[in-house]
Write a protein that holds these residues in place. Structure first.
Motif, short mmCIF file in Angstrom:
data_model
loop_
_atom_site.label_atom_id
_atom_site.label_comp_id
_atom_site.label_asym_id
_atom_site.label_seq_id
_atom_site.Cartn_x
_atom_site.Cartn_y
_atom_site.Cartn_z
N GLU B 126 16.41 42.93 -53.91
CA GLU B 126 16.43 42.53 -52.50
C GLU B 126 15.61 41.25 -52.29
OE1 GLU B 126 15.62 45.60 -53.55
OE2 GLU B 126 16.01 47.13 -52.01
N LEU B 127 14.40 41.22 -52.89
CA LEU B 127 13.56 40.03 -52.71
C LEU B 127 14.19 38.83 -53.39
CD1 LEU B 127 10.03 41.63 -53.24
CD2 LEU B 127 11.02 40.80 -51.09
N GLN B 128 14.76 39.03 -54.57
CA GLN B 128 15.43 37.91 -55.23
C GLN B 128 16.52 37.31 -54.37
OE1 GLN B 128 16.33 40.29 -58.75
NE2 GLN B 128 15.24 38.80 -60.03
N ALA B 129 17.31 38.19 -53.75
CA ALA B 129 18.43 37.70 -52.94
C ALA B 129 17.94 36.92 -51.74
CB ALA B 129 19.29 38.89 -52.50
N ILE B 130 16.92 37.43 -51.07
CA ILE B 130 16.39 36.73 -49.89
C ILE B 130 15.81 35.38 -50.29
CG2 ILE B 130 14.65 36.82 -48.08
CD1 ILE B 130 14.93 39.85 -48.06
N LEU B 131 15.02 35.36 -51.37
CA LEU B 131 14.38 34.11 -51.78
C LEU B 131 15.41 33.04 -52.14
CD1 LEU B 131 11.44 35.53 -53.94
CD2 LEU B 131 11.28 34.46 -51.68
N ARG B 132 16.47 33.46 -52.82
CA ARG B 132 17.48 32.47 -53.20
C ARG B 132 18.16 31.89 -51.97
NH1 ARG B 132 18.81 36.21 -58.35
NH2 ARG B 132 17.54 35.05 -59.85
N GLU B 133 18.41 32.73 -50.96
CA GLU B 133 18.99 32.21 -49.72
C GLU B 133 18.03 31.24 -49.04
OE1 GLU B 133 21.79 32.25 -48.19
OE2 GLU B 133 22.91 33.72 -49.35
N LEU B 134 16.75 31.62 -48.99
CA LEU B 134 15.76 30.77 -48.31
C LEU B 134 15.67 29.41 -48.97
CD1 LEU B 134 12.82 33.21 -47.54
CD2 LEU B 134 14.22 31.96 -45.88
N ILE B 135 15.59 29.39 -50.28
CA ILE B 135 15.49 28.11 -51.00
C ILE B 135 16.74 27.29 -50.77
CG2 ILE B 135 15.47 27.10 -53.32
CD1 ILE B 135 13.42 29.21 -54.09
N SER B 136 17.89 27.97 -50.78
CA SER B 136 19.13 27.25 -50.56
C SER B 136 19.17 26.66 -49.15
CB SER B 136 20.30 28.21 -50.80
OG SER B 136 21.40 27.88 -49.99
N VAL B 228 13.74 34.14 -42.43
CA VAL B 228 13.79 35.27 -43.34
C VAL B 228 14.85 36.27 -42.86
CG1 VAL B 228 12.52 37.26 -44.23
CG2 VAL B 228 11.43 35.01 -44.17
N LYS B 229 14.90 36.50 -41.55
CA LYS B 229 15.90 37.45 -41.02
C LYS B 229 17.31 36.92 -41.26
CE LYS B 229 13.30 40.32 -38.00
NZ LYS B 229 13.48 41.44 -37.09
N GLU B 230 17.49 35.61 -41.05
CA GLU B 230 18.81 35.01 -41.28
C GLU B 230 19.18 35.09 -42.76
OE1 GLU B 230 21.14 34.07 -39.43
OE2 GLU B 230 22.41 32.85 -40.72
N ALA B 231 18.21 34.80 -43.64
CA ALA B 231 18.48 34.87 -45.07
C ALA B 231 18.83 36.29 -45.48
CB ALA B 231 17.26 34.37 -45.86
N ALA B 232 18.13 37.26 -44.93
CA ALA B 232 18.41 38.66 -45.26
C ALA B 232 19.81 39.04 -44.77
CB ALA B 232 17.35 39.57 -44.63
N ARG B 233 20.18 38.56 -43.57
CA ARG B 233 21.52 38.84 -43.06
C ARG B 233 22.57 38.27 -43.99
NH1 ARG B 233 25.48 36.84 -40.31
NH2 ARG B 233 24.53 34.77 -40.31
N ARG B 234 22.37 37.02 -44.41
CA ARG B 234 23.34 36.40 -45.32
C ARG B 234 23.39 37.15 -46.65
NH1 ARG B 234 22.37 29.84 -44.65
NH2 ARG B 234 22.46 29.80 -42.36
N ALA B 235 22.21 37.60 -47.13
CA ALA B 235 22.16 38.27 -48.42
C ALA B 235 22.51 39.75 -48.31
CB ALA B 235 20.77 38.12 -49.03
N GLY B 236 22.69 40.23 -47.08
CA GLY B 236 23.06 41.62 -46.90
C GLY B 236 21.93 42.60 -47.20
N VAL B 237 20.68 42.14 -47.09
CA VAL B 237 19.54 43.02 -47.35
C VAL B 237 19.06 43.62 -46.04
CG1 VAL B 237 17.19 43.17 -48.24
CG2 VAL B 237 18.85 41.63 -49.33
N THR B 238 18.90 44.93 -46.01
CA THR B 238 18.43 45.57 -44.78
C THR B 238 17.23 46.47 -45.03
OG1 THR B 238 19.94 47.40 -45.14
CG2 THR B 238 20.75 45.60 -43.76
N SER B 239 16.69 46.47 -46.24
CA SER B 239 15.61 47.41 -46.55
C SER B 239 14.29 46.95 -45.93
CB SER B 239 15.44 47.52 -48.06
OG SER B 239 14.84 46.33 -48.55
#
Lengths: 335, 335, 335, 335, 335, 335
Positions: B126-136, B228-239
């Motif tokens: 989950e953290l990997q997915a969010i971080l990659r979106e944020l950096i992108s 972070v919320k937007e990145a999580a939404r894009r990455a589909g992370v809800t935990s």
């Protein structure tokens, strides 16, 4: 609502029939293995422990209003009600919920309708679209959430009550300061506290059990900004209004020590902060003054960091004035 | 990079050929109606006004590095360069940009690669997915943004430099406090300042002209939560990781007066705040101490609210020590 | 250490044999004129009142560990132990003192040895000489003094534990900030809190009864400066290191409100302050998080001015993780 | 002191003979290779650049008083004195140094004698011994050190002046509060500021060039504690008086924000703080009021955070009153 | 005053005759319809409930001293006095009221006389006229009002005691700071707290039941300004002295947080503030130190925000010293 | 008012005829012994030095409006007007003073009339009587006094403007909070700032030269209390209204740091404080926003401790909106 006895007036061997609020309810097992309901029921005058020995009845949920019939008994020196019948109110029941819990002085439906009428009359489609999404995201909770666990507007539908009062105050002062953008101020008034529906956890009676993890770790201001951005995304709004509304939400507590990392940086944001503060203070002070006799000082009120004085001059006019605050304030209606 | 004269060493009638940074550039019209370029070019030693009388050349953009050939002249008592040729550097040019502008001591590509390697080694998808979106979401700006307009890490790629330093400090202290969740701390270290790419406006040389409206009205902490919320939404992370990371972003300044409406409320958030503060202070102090002679006190530093002392004991060892900070710190590379 | 019953598990008529800590002890005279011992003994699970009717036994001193054999009885509704035999532990006894009192997770001898090794490896003879005098001035107290009466490192040998942790943190961050003078930072880490041995009064179990007059009227920072000056006088050191070390001691709380009349005025002093704060906070937070269930918030912690959250994400990994903190943390050894 | 011209009154071609204070002095080499003296000399009315072309004369030290004979010339539009003769004053010279620099209104010898008489009359041998050591440790500097670089008692011998004033104030109030320990208060009054002789660097005229490293890194309160401990060690005093006196020194600024990590914790310490504050404020206010016309307000005084008012009622009595502050305040004496 | 038993020493069946203070008194009706007096009487050692069964006696007023004769009985496990005779003291009675209530150490008449003598010796008719009006406006209350409900000078005639102490301190320091206007400082010392007679409500024994509405809503500083203006109007004074005295009253708490909207803006106002603070602190500290054993620290004193230390050095001299504070401090006299 | 040239548009050799404001004026004597007038005259666009060589004309008073006829000349590189004729305006002159100085947007007479009508409609004779006395005590100054030297309502008649705005805001919010005593709030709104007429010194154009001694030493809040008490004395009012109104005056700045030694202690006082703050902030912000282009941030405003943002959304509607603030705001009238 038919006449019913108040909880505080109950005495041993009395029959009771009427509506009460469920403070807590659970099914238990007695020493002989039978199941029964253990409930705490209340109205605004007090609460009473109740037992219902019929093991087939499911416990009503906390915060619900139920109709009960029972008999008051004494157990270990304290009153207790043995419940014979219990049901949820039907549409025909004319329940006066303001006798069961602290309630806003107007019905939630009417308050929400007034807010929606204001939105409809706005001339800024972007703001209208965002506000409608925000209200929709609150769902059912808007009907019963209070504005706080304690302090101001700690009452059923208190969040709607406070929101509407700030909106009305905005309408009242707008003619005095015509340089303000009316729709921006109205939008801020409506949106500023909506994220309180995620900040704490309230049952349907407006009773707050605790703050949510989101409420503690972020707070309704920071969460509110994310909500406004999400609402704008859903509504497809990308104009400057999104940023302005976000700023009004994050700055409406006025200063860092009160939770706002930014002070209000345009006039509509400052006015929103002032009206929010005014409405909260007036609501809290009204309650304190009513509990303080004329000519006396209250205890020190920690949230205000001062004692309050109830002027003696209010004495002579109190009879008629008091009327205008009690019965007339209440509202009746179906749940 | 071939040898070139420093701007501060130029004198009249000298020929110059080399790379310079564009501080400003615009096409003007002379009194005889002809068009020409008016530029201010600089390296880390100073800047010089330049004219190029060829009206067909388009002005390079601010923050770019260009190669110029020209002659130094004197006009109204000040030096001015008449430019004969001007071009953008090619891949073959070996430009040492650390001589043109304050730069982070490591190349942006290498720093970003180290951060990405850390993400790859994490055990929390989950953290990997969010971080990659944020950096992108930061895009190209991550390469050159500084960490601040002034104070600490006010240098090209300073944001990457600071981010990597905090990440390295996290790795250094994690073995000492094994009860900390390593991936959560690493994620906070990487994410905490990324919204600075939206807070102010920097050209490619890392020079900040101003804060953005978003930066002033919300700040990078509040904006960071929405990101972070937007990145999580894009990455589909809800935990729960979304909420935890949002809290680390909003609380990393530690207290309301410094911009955090919430203090750090779990140990990883507190550690992030401490390491962020440590890295910013060390970077700022290192710069001040270097400018202060041993045995002397600096002027009062307003951001630190104190004067700093350069101990005399550093004197004897300065020759070798200084070496480790100057030439060796710089890096060379193609733009 | 042989298996022994925990105090909390004792019940009437049980036999007990094992090691306990003396919380208080005095010889009294019974109504029939006979002398007896009245003791309160404890382990980490609780305490129990004890009587030993043999009037010839001298009361052990507070904070000591003793071996007792006795029988649990009930007197006036509370448990009481009648002690038949009592002796001080011998070298052969394998006492696990971490079961008797909160203890640092490493043995004091090992911690002190690590500190001394660090001193030996330093390249600055002046600092080595001062540090050796300072440690010598602490005498035996360094073995058992806690770092505080409450809050962080309130445990036997907590002062050594905190000192060593700050020293290790210094070693961990020094490679990241090579402009720092390593020996100066190490010396500050070792010296900064040593005057706590004069600030409060602790028995050998690390239990603090009160602050000393010196502790209240001067505090360990001011007293620490005088100690460093005295140590330098004894060691014959007069170089700038004396002043630098005094400054690191007086400034390590960072600001006037926290007891430092001067802020840290060079980078090593600032780093010491940051690491001291980090280690104290991590130690305190670790304890609080452990007492808080995952998904819950702690009570408000006054020393931190906030509530703490134990993330839910820790739940799934708790079984293995918890292991690394409990049994493995304890150490066994002869007193 | 014979009549001499004031520096402010000098004009071209005038002859001058008299005593002046050396603000700066150095030997230089002229373009023709000859050596000469370049001096800045002053009295309380102003300063003048001087040249002495005799290359054999050694430059006098800064802060010294010298007798000069010379001629006023004009160079590049500014007055300059060509010095013909220069010598140090002899015992026969009746130098009125209060015309050359701001001076305490009483002679340093007389002030020190009064302090020593007070010590001699004390009934507490421990305090007497410590005080004598402390005064001895100050050496010659006590004669000319001011109490501050700016603000109160920024005058030659101002430290003695302030010390004696606080001591006299202590004597004045002791009869009103007989529960106070008189000798302890007297000792605090004498000792509290003596470490200012190590806090900054003053020349013999009471002119402070800068703070010392010790003064910046520790301050005179912390350094003062170490001095009291050292004095007690030399005097062989180990009683509670050492701790009490240390506390009075460290607490005499009253609160952390003003440099005292401990507030005064017994009545004598509190009284010392109050009298120290009173004397500093009165001395500073007297100077400000004198520079402000009756009926007017001063500029904002930053050290006091307010403007001051010179009451009109002082007007009518000003003639006689002013007398009591000017001539009569000065003292004459041999250096 | 004849010898009489202290209330704390009374035991069952004892006869009592002596003077006591009326803490409360009211006429009640017993179950058989008869009237009786129910009183609480006290001296400084404690209080006792009393009954007088003679229904014809009127209840004495609260705060009065009465002479009673009665018998100690026990009722429901507590001592109670049955009063046989009760009368108000006559002029011949030599009542030592300092045994009945906390009293200023000098008689109110003597203190007021000393203040009036000081006024008479002033050389400023305007100030004399205002002060006489102000004292006259206080009326009888000046005799018995304390200076505070708690904290300093909470004793009968404490207001006069504090006023006189500040005045004496002013006289003590005036010779040290001759630039001060003596009469202005004296006038401020006398006037500064007189409005406390309107700030709270005290009975004749100096016992404060509550603050007045005026005291809470304005405070004695703001009210004091209006009083000085009214006194000046009555006395026909219009000169600058009115404004100066008003400023001294409003500024004498020194800073906004302590109730002064203006800081002292001339030297006499500053000195008044300092002496007021000094006298209050010394009075409070003296009381605390007396209640704290030598070598011990007091509890934290909230008004001072610190604990206080009673130095051990006071031990050896305590016997003679204590004498000077107890018996000798009391005064005897007719009410 | 006839068309006249603005001062900023004047150029050499131009004829001027029109009305100007006297910034300063004095009669001087020229080198040839003749008398002449030296004046500085201005309108809102700038000022110009003027000479009138007719020695018989008396200088007009500062703050007055005069009609002049003259010719613009150049002297030492600066424009100067030689005045040929000068007279005071007559009743027939239709002077638009809003072109000569910053003026409230409504005429003072109309504003005062509205305030008086409100007083007349009150139902509380005591408040009416006090208010009429207070207004009468202000005399003529109420017509032209500004509300401040800088910041909000720094304009001719600004005090009336602010007073009326607060009163109108009170009327606007009273229907929303019916528990408030309307007349008490109205009285507070009218009275709260009237003592500003004694706090600073303004000429008739609303230009403040300085604070008065009374203003500096007491301030308009403390002085205002004394004025309310004096007005009540004259009006013969002794009821609680006097105390309540005094409290509203002293508390209307809300907290000690802002000048109020008491916080508002009843709801009407709190509302007055909130409305006073709202009106001051809106007035100040309106001015700042107007001077800031849409999309831009202002400089940091020290009184508000922030920068302000002028939203871009105002751009599109600015043409019509701006109209409503400029010409329409001005009023014309005879002086």
């Amino acid at each position: 609502m038919m006449q019913q006895l108040s909880v505080a007036s109950l005495s041993r061997d009395q029959k009771f029939e009427g509506f009460l609020l469920v403070r807590s309810a659970e099914q238990r097992t007695s020493s002989n293995g039978g199941k029964y309901l253990d409930l705490t029921l209340c109205d605004t005058t007090g609460d009473i422990n109740c037992k219902m020995w019929d093991g087939t009845v499911q416990p009503p949920r906390q915060g619900a209003v139920i109709k009960v019939r029972g008999t008051v008994q004494e157990f270990n020196g304290r009153l207790q009600m043995r419940i014979e019948r219990l049901r949820t109110p039907s549409a025909e029941d004319d329940v006066d919920i303001s006798r069961l819990m602290p309630c806003a002085p107007e019905a939630p439906g009417a308050m929400l309708a007034e807010i929606n009428r204001t939105i409809s009359r706005m001339k800024t489609p972007e703001l209208q679209a965002i506000l409608r999404e925000l209200i929709s995201m609150c769902g059912d909770r808007l009907n019963y959430y209070p504005a706080a666990q304690r302090l101001h507007h700690a009452e059923r539908s208190g969040l709607l009550h406070h929101t509407l009062s700030v909106l009305r105050a905005a309408e009242a002062v707008l003619p005095l300061y015509p340089f303000l953008d009316g729709d921006l101020l109205r939008a801020g008034a409506i949106a500023h506290d909506l994220s309180k529906t995620a900040e704490f956890i309230s049952d349907e009676s407006g009773n707050v059990s605790d703050y949510s993890a989101e409420g503690q770790l972020l707070g309704h201001l920071v969460h509110g900004v994310a909500q406004v951005k999400e609402a704008a995304r859903r509504a497809g709004v990308t104009s400057e209004y999104v940023l302005l509304l976000c700023h009004m939400v994050i700055s409406h507590h006025g200063q860092p020590d009160h939770g706002s990392p930014r002070p209000p940086m345009f006039a509509e944001a400052e006015m929103l902060h002032l009206l929010d503060d005014m409405d909260a203070k007036m609501n809290e002070m009204e309650g304190i003054i009513r509990r303080t006799p004329p000519g006396a000082f209250s205890e020190k009120i920690w949230s205000l960091d001062r004692r309050l004085y109830h002027p003696l001059i209010h004495t002579s006019v109190s009879s008629s004035e008091d009327d205008s605050f009690s019965a007339a304030d209440a509202y009746s209606g179906l749940l």
